[in-house]
Design an enzyme around this catalytic site. Sequence first.
Site, PDB file in Angstrom:
ATOM      1  N   ARG A  65       1.036 -11.733  13.186  1.00  0.00           N
ATOM      2  CA  ARG A  65       0.168 -10.954  12.289  1.00  0.00           C
ATOM      3  C   ARG A  65       0.694 -10.863  10.860  1.00  0.00           C
ATOM      4  NH1 ARG A  65      -4.269  -9.462  11.601  1.00  0.00           N
ATOM      5  NH2 ARG A  65      -4.120  -7.212  11.433  1.00  0.00           N
ATOM      6  N   ASP A 117      -6.345  -4.055   1.499  1.00  0.00           N
ATOM      7  CA  ASP A 117      -5.220  -3.699   0.634  1.00  0.00           C
ATOM      8  C   ASP A 117      -4.255  -4.874   0.464  1.00  0.00           C
ATOM      9  OD1 ASP A 117      -4.442  -3.395   3.271  1.00  0.00           O
ATOM     10  OD2 ASP A 117      -3.334  -1.534   2.954  1.00  0.00           O
ATOM     11  N   ASP A 157      -6.934  -2.710  17.633  1.00  0.00           N
ATOM     12  CA  ASP A 157      -5.681  -2.404  16.941  1.00  0.00           C
ATOM     13  C   ASP A 157      -5.181  -1.029  17.397  1.00  0.00           C
ATOM     14  OD1 ASP A 157      -3.608  -2.078  15.163  1.00  0.00           O
ATOM     15  OD2 ASP A 157      -4.763  -2.641  13.387  1.00  0.00           O
ATOM     16  N   HIS A 171     -14.099  -5.843  11.007  1.00  0.00           N
ATOM     17  CA  HIS A 171     -13.787  -4.532  11.597  1.00  0.00           C
ATOM     18  C   HIS A 171     -15.060  -3.757  11.922  1.00  0.00           C
ATOM     19  CE1 HIS A 171      -9.538  -3.936   9.708  1.00  0.00           C
ATOM     20  NE2 HIS A 171      -9.723  -5.178  10.116  1.00  0.00           N
ATOM     21  N   ASN A 191       0.816  -1.214   0.000  1.00  0.00           N
ATOM     22  CA  ASN A 191       0.000   0.000   0.000  1.00  0.00           C
ATOM     23  C   ASN A 191       0.853   1.269   0.000  1.00  0.00           C
ATOM     24  OD1 ASN A 191      -1.781   2.127   0.591  1.00  0.00           O
ATOM     25  ND2 ASN A 191      -3.138   0.746   1.699  1.00  0.00           N
ATOM     26  N   GLU A 201       2.214  -7.133  11.297  1.00  0.00           N
ATOM     27  CA  GLU A 201       1.699  -6.921   9.940  1.00  0.00           C
ATOM     28  C   GLU A 201       2.682  -6.161   9.057  1.00  0.00           C
ATOM     29  OE1 GLU A 201      -1.975  -4.825  11.076  1.00  0.00           O
ATOM     30  OE2 GLU A 201      -1.248  -3.107   9.957  1.00  0.00           O
ATOM     31  N   HIS A 249      -2.593 -11.035   8.684  1.00  0.00           N
ATOM     32  CA  HIS A 249      -3.100  -9.714   8.291  1.00  0.00           C
ATOM     33  C   HIS A 249      -3.969  -9.841   7.033  1.00  0.00           C
ATOM     34  CE1 HIS A 249      -1.910  -5.333   7.070  1.00  0.00           C
ATOM     35  NE2 HIS A 249      -2.953  -5.327   7.857  1.00  0.00           N
ATOM     36  N   TYR A 299      -8.009   6.923  12.167  1.00  0.00           N
ATOM     37  CA  TYR A 299      -7.805   5.799  11.259  1.00  0.00           C
ATOM     38  C   TYR A 299      -8.503   4.548  11.807  1.00  0.00           C
ATOM     39  CZ  TYR A 299      -5.582   2.411   8.251  1.00  0.00           C
ATOM     40  OH  TYR A 299      -5.366   1.414   7.342  1.00  0.00           O
ATOM     41  N   GLU A 316      -3.596  -5.429  19.452  1.00  0.00           N
ATOM     42  CA  GLU A 316      -2.679  -5.512  18.303  1.00  0.00           C
ATOM     43  C   GLU A 316      -1.821  -4.262  18.166  1.00  0.00           C
ATOM     44  OE1 GLU A 316      -5.010  -6.015  14.787  1.00  0.00           O
ATOM     45  OE2 GLU A 316      -3.446  -5.213  13.474  1.00  0.00           O
ATOM     46  N   TRP A 339       3.174   5.287  13.626  1.00  0.00           N
ATOM     47  CA  TRP A 339       1.953   4.528  13.348  1.00  0.00           C
ATOM     48  C   TRP A 339       2.291   3.261  12.594  1.00  0.00           C
ATOM     49  CZ3 TRP A 339      -2.571   3.720  10.191  1.00  0.00           C
ATOM     50  CH2 TRP A 339      -2.331   3.732   8.809  1.00  0.00           C
ATOM     51  N   ARG A 384     -13.393  -6.812  15.694  1.00  0.00           N
ATOM     52  CA  ARG A 384     -12.428  -5.779  16.095  1.00  0.00           C
ATOM     53  C   ARG A 384     -13.183  -4.503  16.403  1.00  0.00           C
ATOM     54  NH1 ARG A 384      -7.598  -2.922  12.523  1.00  0.00           N
ATOM     55  NH2 ARG A 384      -9.234  -1.409  12.095  1.00  0.00           N
ATOM     56  N   GLU A 424      -8.063 -12.383   9.898  1.00  0.00           N
ATOM     57  CA  GLU A 424      -8.710 -11.086   9.664  1.00  0.00           C
ATOM     58  C   GLU A 424      -9.378 -11.138   8.291  1.00  0.00           C
ATOM     59  OE1 GLU A 424      -5.969  -7.827   9.258  1.00  0.00           O
ATOM     60  OE2 GLU A 424      -7.518  -6.332   9.618  1.00  0.00           O
ATOM     61  N   HIS A 455      -2.344   0.335  16.198  1.00  0.00           N
ATOM     62  CA  HIS A 455      -1.618   0.944  15.080  1.00  0.00           C
ATOM     63  C   HIS A 455      -0.267   1.544  15.492  1.00  0.00           C
ATOM     64  CE1 HIS A 455      -4.723   0.086  12.231  1.00  0.00           C
ATOM     65  NE2 HIS A 455      -5.632   0.752  12.909  1.00  0.00           N
TER      66      HIS A 455
HETATM   67  O1  KDG Z   1      -1.765  -0.987   4.572  1.00  0.00           O
HETATM   68  C1  KDG Z   1      -1.981  -0.875   5.919  1.00  0.00           C
HETATM   69  C2  KDG Z   1      -3.332  -1.415   6.318  1.00  0.00           C
HETATM   70  O2  KDG Z   1      -3.496  -2.675   5.765  1.00  0.00           O
HETATM   71  C3  KDG Z   1      -3.430  -1.511   7.790  1.00  0.00           C
HETATM   72  O3  KDG Z   1      -3.448  -0.234   8.338  1.00  0.00           O
HETATM   73  C4  KDG Z   1      -4.653  -2.235   8.239  1.00  0.00           C
HETATM   74  O4  KDG Z   1      -3.824  -2.235  10.496  1.00  0.00           O
HETATM   75  C5  KDG Z   1      -4.496  -2.760   9.636  1.00  0.00           C
HETATM   76  C6  KDG Z   1      -5.180  -4.008   9.957  1.00  0.00           C
HETATM   77  O5  KDG Z   1      -4.982  -4.497  11.061  1.00  0.00           O
HETATM   78  O6  KDG Z   1      -5.896  -4.523   9.094  1.00  0.00           O
HETATM   79 MG    MG Z   2      -3.400  -3.662  12.140  1.00  0.00          MG
END
Ligand code: KDG
Ligand code: MG
Length: 409
Positions: free
Chosen positions: A290, A323, A217, A122, A37, A269, A319, A159, A243, A409, A147, A346, A219
Amino acid sequence: MRITSADIIVTSPTRNFVTLKITTDEGITGLGDATLNGRELAVAAYLRDHVAQLLIGRDPHRIEDTWQYLYRGAYWRRGPVTMAAIAAVDMALWDIKGKAAGLPVYQLLGGASRTGLMTYGHASGRDLPELFDSVRRHIEEGHQAVRIQSSVPGIPALYGVAAQPQASGVRYDHEPAGRGSRPPEEVWNTHAYLHHLPTVFEAVRNEFGPDLPLLHDGHHRMTPIQAAKLGKALEPYDLFWLEDTTPAEHQEAFRLIRHHTTTPLAVGEVFNHAADFRTLLTERLIDYVRAAATHFGGITPLRKIMDTAAEYQIKSGFHGPTDISPVGLAAQAHLGLAIHNFGIQEYMGHSEATHTVFRQSMTFKDGLLHPGDTPGLGVELDEEAAAAHPYQQAYLPCNRLADGTIHDW
Ligand code: KDG
Ligand code: MG
């Protein structure tokens, strides 16, 4: 069998995807996901300019040898661009091997260890009623776990929290991807977040009872001591996992977090190599891996890290955001079905437009995800449909503190 061509297809049905298509002299083709991404074209160029010519004439059955050749032969090891490119080759070769054998890839990995994969979706909301509606909808869709992401008073946009009610068809805050030539900027306030989040989990537990598995999450936005504090504050709400609390290249920081809380931890991830997990696994500092097949070098190394994790009673939580393309998701679904130490998958589900480009055998019914029994990975790419959605620049947001400092992040 010999490889005759390796083509890179970039398409943007809602989000950008990079796909490698390997063709053989026997007419069998294989697909691999190389989507990174915000840096999609870097991987496409790496594959097109430096990898494609190395594949021509090779025997596609030699998956391990090809992986090692691309990894060790480049001199420059690791890194997200390199490992996403190698991942695409690895997946495409597994796809070809499955098609040649007439078997779905999970059969080649040892066969199914379960009937299907437990998933989490999510849920998010700008307030509690909106969040509760979103949780209910995810349960109705069949997710066995959810989540929880929520707005935080004092933070205007966050986010992971859809900017409109998800019932209105907006499934996620970054789908369709935020088009533009630079990342949007959001404001972040860790103090407000740490103060607010336990109240959200208390409300969700009161509404949905003690049995629904809940995840969250972070992040990567906390320091280790803040993460420890949050893990402790969330203990009464019995999370399935917490997470990405802190940037995980600091593996030893997880000692401090682990020391202070019994909330289960998931991370990885953004990892692309087994070494990223070494301390975390060998010291049992996390509970879930992850990593994604797409960013970790493919099915081959993900299988190996899960075998190592099994030695430490650590499970998978691959993960699976939107994306990662349907090809990447299928790759890890086959692996998740086969390994013994599967934990959860996920699963956000791709958009309608994405499904017109990638036709898949994957099913999600009775609360279980299954990659299907089509030989190979079970995903076909409609190249005409892909061409109708050309690449568009799009970036995830970044975040700054109130004084303008750029934040983790
Ligand atoms: O490209 C980054 C996203 O896939 C990410 O931010 C999504 O944190 C994420 C998740 O747990 O799916
Ligand atoms: Mg994540």
